[in-house]
Design an enzyme around this catalytic site. Structure first.
Site, PDB file in Angstrom:
ATOM      1  N   ASP A 138     -32.537  75.019  53.323  1.00 15.58           N
ATOM      2  CA  ASP A 138     -31.593  75.707  54.203  1.00 15.58           C
ATOM      3  C   ASP A 138     -31.300  74.814  55.400  1.00 15.58           C
ATOM      4  O   ASP A 138     -31.805  75.038  56.496  1.00 15.58           O
ATOM      5  CB  ASP A 138     -32.179  77.053  54.643  1.00 15.58           C
ATOM      6  CG  ASP A 138     -31.263  77.765  55.627  1.00 15.58           C
ATOM      7  OD1 ASP A 138     -30.094  77.370  55.746  1.00 15.58           O
ATOM      8  OD2 ASP A 138     -31.733  78.719  56.281  1.00 15.58           O
ATOM      9  N   ASP A 178     -21.051  68.749  57.882  1.00 13.71           N
ATOM     10  CA  ASP A 178     -20.597  67.473  58.451  1.00 13.71           C
ATOM     11  C   ASP A 178     -19.420  66.945  57.629  1.00 13.71           C
ATOM     12  O   ASP A 178     -18.889  67.645  56.768  1.00 13.71           O
ATOM     13  CB  ASP A 178     -21.774  66.483  58.466  1.00 13.71           C
ATOM     14  CG  ASP A 178     -21.728  65.577  59.694  1.00 13.71           C
ATOM     15  OD1 ASP A 178     -20.668  64.958  59.921  1.00 13.71           O
ATOM     16  OD2 ASP A 178     -22.738  65.495  60.404  1.00 13.71           O
ATOM     17  N   LYS A 226     -28.064  74.235  56.172  1.00 13.27           N
ATOM     18  CA  LYS A 226     -26.699  74.638  56.579  1.00 13.27           C
ATOM     19  C   LYS A 226     -25.854  73.400  56.863  1.00 13.27           C
ATOM     20  O   LYS A 226     -25.307  73.220  57.957  1.00 13.27           O
ATOM     21  CB  LYS A 226     -26.744  75.585  57.769  1.00 13.27           C
ATOM     22  CG  LYS A 226     -27.463  76.890  57.427  1.00 13.27           C
ATOM     23  CD  LYS A 226     -27.318  77.926  58.522  1.00 13.27           C
ATOM     24  CE  LYS A 226     -28.088  79.183  58.178  1.00 13.27           C
ATOM     25  NZ  LYS A 226     -29.562  78.999  58.204  1.00 13.27           N
TER      26      LYS A 226
HETATM   27  O1  O7E Z   1     -34.700  87.465  59.947  1.00 12.23           O
HETATM   28  P1  O7E Z   1     -35.723  86.899  59.013  1.00 12.23           P
HETATM   29  O2  O7E Z   1     -36.993  86.534  59.698  1.00 12.23           O
HETATM   30  O3  O7E Z   1     -35.923  87.742  57.774  1.00 12.23           O
HETATM   31  O4  O7E Z   1     -35.172  85.476  58.495  1.00 12.23           O
HETATM   32  C1  O7E Z   1     -33.905  85.323  57.953  1.00 12.23           C
HETATM   33  C2  O7E Z   1     -33.713  83.901  57.518  1.00 12.23           C
HETATM   34  O5  O7E Z   1     -32.399  83.768  57.011  1.00 12.23           O
HETATM   35  C3  O7E Z   1     -33.826  82.866  58.631  1.00 12.23           C
HETATM   36  O6  O7E Z   1     -34.295  81.646  58.056  1.00 12.23           O
HETATM   37  C4  O7E Z   1     -32.401  82.678  59.097  1.00 12.23           C
HETATM   38  O7  O7E Z   1     -32.184  81.391  59.637  1.00 12.23           O
HETATM   39  C5  O7E Z   1     -31.665  82.840  57.790  1.00 12.23           C
HETATM   40  N1  O7E Z   1     -30.278  83.323  57.899  1.00 12.23           N
HETATM   41  C6  O7E Z   1     -29.984  84.462  58.584  1.00 12.23           C
HETATM   42  O8  O7E Z   1     -30.871  85.165  59.080  1.00 12.23           O
HETATM   43  N2  O7E Z   1     -28.686  84.841  58.732  1.00 12.23           N
HETATM   44  C7  O7E Z   1     -27.657  84.160  58.187  1.00 12.23           C
HETATM   45  O9  O7E Z   1     -26.523  84.559  58.331  1.00 12.23           O
HETATM   46  C8  O7E Z   1     -27.938  83.019  57.420  1.00 12.23           C
HETATM   47  C9  O7E Z   1     -29.264  82.661  57.235  1.00 12.23           C
HETATM   48  C10 O7E Z   1     -29.540  81.678  56.265  1.00 12.23           C
HETATM   49  O10 O7E Z   1     -30.612  81.496  55.781  1.00 12.23           O
HETATM   50  O11 O7E Z   1     -28.505  81.019  55.775  1.00 12.23           O
HETATM   51  C11 O7E Z   1     -28.681  80.361  54.626  1.00 12.23           C
HETATM   52  C12 O7E Z   1     -29.257  81.253  53.563  1.00 12.23           C
END
Ligand code: O7E
Length: 211
Positions: free
Chosen positions: A58, A63, A60
């Site tokens: 992850d 670039d 994200k």
């Molecule tokens: O809130 P938690 O602790 O259950 O963690 C959620 C995880 O998902 C955390 O790593 C956060 O960075 C990620 N996340 C989101 O919470 N919201 C988003 O919109 C996107 C992500 C994410 O992981 O994006 C890629 C999957």
């Protein structure tokens, strides 16, 4: 069946391995992001390899196409099975991530809309829909959509059809796992699991809810 993906956002290597081991029987993949990799280095990937679970990077990725290519090559060379990239950078940059992933027999998922309150500032008003369309055009393996807004998941499902939707925001961010699990291919859960007194038991509980 809805998958359960552990978001392993702890900073300590021993804790990461211990949480992952206790949850392994109940989860379908592990998502690793900047917090853990910046704390432990990429060697955490080999520490978790014995669990034989898909590892999702992850980062994200957001670039220009060439830099995205370099990042994604490094991700798959390190042993990850999938990468998460942003779509707002445009089709050329997002497509590069998908192409590198597929060349390595991996997967690439595009963030269509995020789960936190501030995400509505830019993702709403048609942007998330356009990113979801881009994900389809770029042949991404799926999108990321917010568990905190089930109605938005339903809207984005109309666009991506049978492509995978993975959804973070359950538990700590307020999303209801029962409601969201019916709409998506996988829920992504971090704090509710790794901050629980017994992470394995919490993963097991969530694994039952989703089926
Ligand atoms: O809130 P938690 O602790 O259950 O963690 C959620 C995880 O998902 C955390 O790593 C956060 O960075 C990620 N996340 C989101 O919470 N919201 C988003 O919109 C996107 C992500 C994410 O992981 O994006 C890629 C999957």
């Amino acid at each position: 069946m809805t998958e359960l993906i552990l978001s392993l956002d702890v900073l300590d290597r021993k804790q990461a391995v211990s949480v992952a081991e206790s949850c392994a029987p109940f989860i379908d993949a592990i998502k690793i992001g900047y917090p853990l990799v910046l704390s432990t280095g990429l060697s955490i990937v080999s520490d978790l390899a014995d669990l034989a679970l898909p590892l999702i990077a992850d980062f994200k990725v957001a670039d220009i196409p060439n830099t995205n290519r370099l990042i994604c090559e490094a991700v798959f060379s390190a042993g990850f099975d999938a990468v998460i990239a942003h779509g707002f950078v445009g089709a050329d940059a997002a497509r590069t991530c998908v192409e590198v992933a597929h060349r390595h027999s991996g997967a690439a998922y595009i963030v269509a809309e995020m789960s936190h309150p501030g995400a509505t500032e830019f993702f709403h008003g048609g942007v998330a829909e356009r990113i979801a369309e881009l994900a389809v055009t770029c042949r991404a393996d799926g999108i990321i959509a917010p568990a905190t807004r089930p109605e938005r998941i339903a809207r984005l499902r109309e666009i991506v059809g049978s492509k995978a939707i993975y959804s973070p925001g359950v538990g700590a961010q307020g999303g209801d796992p029962d409601e969201v699990a019916r709409l998506v291919d996988g829920i992504i859960v971090g704090r509710s699991i790794y901050e629980a007194e017994n992470p394995g038991a919490e993963a097991e509980r969530l694994s039952r809810i989703r089926r």
